[in-house]
Design an enzyme around this catalytic site. Structure first.
Site, PDB file in Angstrom:
ATOM      1  N   SER A 294       1.036 -12.385   5.501  1.00 15.35           N
ATOM      2  CA  SER A 294       1.561 -11.022   5.555  1.00 15.35           C
ATOM      3  C   SER A 294       3.126 -11.218   5.205  1.00 15.35           C
ATOM      4  CB  SER A 294       1.438 -10.501   6.990  1.00 15.35           C
ATOM      5  OG  SER A 294       1.669  -9.159   7.144  1.00 15.35           O
ATOM      6  N   ARG A 295       3.919 -10.153   4.805  1.00 13.33           N
ATOM      7  CA  ARG A 295       5.200 -10.369   4.374  1.00 13.33           C
ATOM      8  C   ARG A 295       6.251 -10.492   5.900  1.00 13.33           C
ATOM      9  NH1 ARG A 295       6.560  -5.080   1.314  1.00 13.33           N
ATOM     10  NH2 ARG A 295       5.268  -4.050   2.952  1.00 13.33           N
TER      11      ARG A 295
ATOM     12  N   LYS B 137     -11.208  -0.015   4.615  1.00  9.53           N
ATOM     13  CA  LYS B 137     -11.257   1.263   3.781  1.00  9.53           C
ATOM     14  C   LYS B 137      -9.973   2.019   3.510  1.00  9.53           C
ATOM     15  CE  LYS B 137      -9.528   4.340   6.787  1.00  9.53           C
ATOM     16  NZ  LYS B 137      -8.961   5.414   6.741  1.00  9.53           N
TER      17      LYS B 137
ATOM     18  N   ASP C 148      -7.102  10.035   4.154  1.00 11.86           N
ATOM     19  CA  ASP C 148      -6.992   8.876   4.763  1.00 11.86           C
ATOM     20  C   ASP C 148      -7.736   9.095   6.000  1.00 11.86           C
ATOM     21  OD1 ASP C 148      -5.258   5.997   5.521  1.00 11.86           O
ATOM     22  OD2 ASP C 148      -5.642   7.225   7.151  1.00 11.86           O
TER      23      ASP C 148
END
Lengths: 303, 303
Positions: free
Chosen positions: A33-34, A87, A165
């Site tokens: 992850s960043r 998803k 979303d």
């Protein structure tokens, strides 16, 4: 089995990390992850570095937003890893098809996960509807974007999908429980004047199926599907957690508690059986809605 | 073999009727249309009536606009007829998948035709590119909507697809000739203030592939695909009719002259071999563009 998590944000911390921790089947062996990390787990910021230094991790679960997801999935697949996708499985349908081709060629498993298909009563609803004649159905999916996506402007950027979303969760549940597939006849999409994706949508499908998605609902949140049949009315509430037939509670508790624990159990099954599960029908309905929908401008939205 | 044409409008008169008339394989045995008819051919206005009274016609070709097409295709398939679909094969991807399922269950052939894949040099372009390393490609598809769709407001209604009505022709040619599939990374869609579909679009795909669609071009019309490779530049012009490699004309004339005669020859082959050809990749790219594209308002458009 060792698994790596890519994208340590809100959904990873809320769902993926505890589900993996609670499972006997999985061991969280690395993160990428960043900025995010998980205490006690080797943390990387570069995916290729993680894949190269950890050949012992056969499975990678991706929980970053849809737009960057393809590149990460592609690199994991080409490195011979099984891949589980949050998803929606991608920002476009074409890239999902491309991933499926890549996974087949690489001989790895791919799982397009849809967490709302794992609501506690989703299986019971599907089973009850299997032999019923449906007269109509209505989906109500109304929530407060400020509560669930505080300050997350990306949901209103191109590719962020807006109210789809959460709406795609409803569509994933709908496509699981209805015994026959439906398709969109018309749609209205409400675009805030200052945004690139809709904040509300009304969908009209074949076979009397309709949906009402709204991201402006404060107070109680609604994730309901009602299905009227010749043998009575099924009512799924709370995203499939509860179910009533003609007002009477129905359906048994599943053996595993929680949507994400059930998703990770499925991924373990898919890997054990060398299978891919890449059902794109929910994303197809969203794309259809964008292509076919009537756009209506509404008030600007600010977080 | 006897064939019926459904939807006798401009494209039927310009292309389908003459192509069937010129073919040894086909006999136009009936038409079905609200108003149009073909001299000397039994004319119906109701599809079911035509299907019932003509059990001798095994094949139905649909050339009506995409939105109503599904219901006609469904009824023809359920009546056991092979079906050929004008492009695009439907108004939604989901309905196309539904038709494919129905056709498989009914044991009939289904052909999603893409006439721009039958440009005279399309096969030659595909064959030349098959073993090349592509560095980039650009599609320029610019035409005058007033010339090709005079007064046809439906192209700007929801589901009418706007500039993707011609643009999907470019995408069907692109997906035929490129040796590897690409997918959309970003897109800009220019919506006239008074319309529901875009009048222009700029698309940015993976692998250096880009496209420029515009429906406001007066004067000379442009339907070009340029592909730069390590072994030279391919340039298809006039929608695949002509081809140059590094500026030198290349590619042989096909045995049959004209896009639609070649489509009808393919349909005859599919029926003879009991095969279905339902490649939805061009429509998928359009749906992806609507889902992922940035919407930009432009001047109102009036015919």
């Amino acid at each position: 089995m060792k698994i790596a998590l890519v994208g340590i944000g809100k959904i990873a911390r809320d769902q993926h990390v505890p589900s993996i921790a609670a499972s006997n089947a999985w061991e969280l062996a690395a993160t990428c992850s960043r900025a995010g990390r998980v205490d006690g787990v080797p943390a990387f910021t570069d995916l290729d570095e993680m894949l190269e230094s950890h050949p012992d991790i056969p499975v990678v679960s991706l929980c970053l937003p849809p737009v960057p997801r393809f590149e990460f999935a592609k690199r994991a697949i080409l490195a011979g890893r099984h891949v589980m996708l949050e998803k929606p499985p991608g920002a476009t349908l074409s890239e999902c098809h491309a991933l499926e081709d890549m996974a087949r060629k690489a001989g790895v498993c791919l799982f397009a996960s849809w967490h709302s298909r794992e609501g506690a009563r989703a299986d019971a609803a599907r089973d009850w509807l299997a032999d019923k004649v449906i007269t109509r159905a209505h989906i109500t999916w109304r929530e407060d974007v400020r509560k669930w996506h505080p300050g997350q402007d990306w949901v209103f950027d191109p590719g962020g999908m807006g109210v789809f979303d959460p709406g795609i969760n409803a569509l994933s549940l709908m496509t699981k429980i209805l015994p026959q597939p439906v398709h969109l006849k018309s749609a209205t999409l409400e675009f805030p004047d200052n945004r690139q994706t809709p904040i509300a949508a009304q969908l009209d499908f074949t076979d009397g199926v309709s949906a009402d998605f709204d991201w402006r609902q404060t107070g109680p949140q609604t994730w309901d599907i009602e299905v009227w049949t010749e043998a009575g009315k099924l009512h799924l509430t709370d995203g499939g957690e509860h179910m009533m037939i003609d007002g009477v509670p129905a359906g048994q508790d599943p053996s595993l508690i929680g949507e994400y624990p059930r998703l990770y159990a499925q991924m373990a099954d898919l890997v054990a059986q060398s299978k891919t599960d890449m059902d794109l029908s929910p994303l197809r309905h969203v794309a259809d809605a964008f292509m076919l929908g009537r756009r209506v401008p509404v008030d600007a939205f600010h977080f």
